[in-house]
Enzyme design. Structure first.
Site, mmCIF file in Angstrom:
data_model
loop_
_atom_site.group_PDB
_atom_site.id
_atom_site.type_symbol
_atom_site.label_atom_id
_atom_site.label_comp_id
_atom_site.label_asym_id
_atom_site.label_seq_id
_atom_site.Cartn_x
_atom_site.Cartn_y
_atom_site.Cartn_z
ATOM 1 N N HIS A 1 0.863 -1.201 0.000
ATOM 2 C CA HIS A 1 0.000 0.000 0.000
ATOM 3 C C HIS A 1 0.899 1.251 0.000
ATOM 4 C CE1 HIS A 1 -2.902 3.008 1.246
ATOM 5 N NE2 HIS A 1 -3.847 2.152 0.891
ATOM 6 N N GLU B 1 -3.697 2.368 -7.388
ATOM 7 C CA GLU B 1 -4.126 3.456 -6.493
ATOM 8 C C GLU B 1 -3.189 4.653 -6.628
ATOM 9 O OE1 GLU B 1 -6.412 1.789 -2.911
ATOM 10 O OE2 GLU B 1 -4.291 1.645 -2.447
HETATM 11 C C1 PEP Z 1 -6.824 3.202 0.247
HETATM 12 O O1 PEP Z 1 -6.227 3.652 1.219
HETATM 13 O O2 PEP Z 1 -6.466 2.138 -0.278
HETATM 14 C C2 PEP Z 1 -7.918 3.989 -0.281
HETATM 15 C C3 PEP Z 1 -8.381 3.680 -1.470
HETATM 16 O O3 PEP Z 1 -8.408 4.982 0.518
HETATM 17 P P1 PEP Z 1 -9.667 5.957 0.196
HETATM 18 O O4 PEP Z 1 -10.754 5.099 -0.366
HETATM 19 O O5 PEP Z 1 -10.000 6.555 1.503
HETATM 20 O O6 PEP Z 1 -9.169 6.939 -0.812
#
Ligand code: PEP
Length: 253
Positions: A96, A162
């Protein structure tokens, strides 16, 4: 493994009683919903994993961890080995961006974690994430190739794309931007390493400021097989809604 997923990452949130209340609310909300194509995964903080898993015991909701050690056993104070989790967790989030940033996790460590997860029979959710850079493609390809360098068979693998700037900011990437990165960078890199079929079969999720109002725009993209949710996973109604939207969007795929 199911092709479509809704994954909730509770991060370092909730007291024990809040975690149990949240888990119970999600269970109640989703209990009567049949979603044969969608796997729901909840990733609570480590200390609550056992108690939360008891709530989901006779449901189709699976438990994931938010991290594992890159080591298998031994003098690593404070670490948790994949083998310690494998009776309870079917999934683990690895790499992450919050860990890449604040714990200085590098691609090599992340690669070792992917190996230990797979060896323990836990499905790794490998997060790839770039900052706003002018080499998005290069950064993501490197994160994938170095994490998978010792993985011959990716059948347990899930990837979550992400963008760092979209996490927790309320500013998601655009669905078409995400689809383009998946189609032109992530999937081709998997194809280069493993060939067409394994690349096509690897679920690729999007994470970053998804909520119940914008989720469908992402889920409508064929390139995206589900979502990784931070904030939205702490709200049971919102989380359940996104899981249902996933089933609705993907049902005829
Ligand atoms: C995450 O931390 O993987 C994430 C997607 O957070 P958020 O949905 O709060 O942006």
């Amino acid at each position: 493994m199911k092709q479509f997923l809704t994954v909730g990452n509770w991060k370092m949130n909730t007291s024990l009683s809040e975690a149990l209340t949240l888990a119970q609310a999600i269970k109640t909300d989703l209990e009567s919903t049949i979603m044969p194509d969608v796997q729901i995964v909840i990733c609570p903080p480590f200390p609550w994993i056992v108690s939360v898993s008891e709530i989901f015991m006779e449901t189709n909701i699976k438990i994931g961890a938010q991290n594992i050690s890159s080591q298998t056993i031994g003098p690593y104070t404070g670490e948790v080995a994949a083998s310690m989790l494998s009776d309870i967790c079917e999934y683990v989030i690895i790499g992450h961006s919050e860990r890449r940033q604040s714990m200085r996790e590098n691609n090599e460590t992340i690669g070792r974690k992917v190996v230990t997860a797979i060896n323990a029979g836990i499905n790794p959710i490998l997060c790839v994430s770039e900052r706003q850079s002018n080499d998005t493609e290069g950064v993501i390809k490197k994160q994938i190739s170095s994490a998978l360098v010792n993985i011959e068979n990716p059948s347990q693998l899930i990837i979550a794309y992400e963008p760092v700037w979209a996490i927790g900011t309320g500013l998601p990437a655009s669905p078409s931007e995400v689809a383009e990165i998946i189609d032109n960078t992530i999937r081709p890199e998997l194809r280069r390493i493993y060939g067409n079929l394994p690349a096509a079969n690897t679920p690729i999720l999007y994470g970053g400021s998804i909520n119940h109002s914008n989720a469908m725009e992402f889920l409508k993209e064929d390139s995206i097989q589900g979502t990784l949710l931070g904030n939205a996973s702490l709200n049971p109604k919102q989380f359940s809604r996104i899981a249902r939207l996933t089933a609705e969007a993907k049902i005829s795929t």
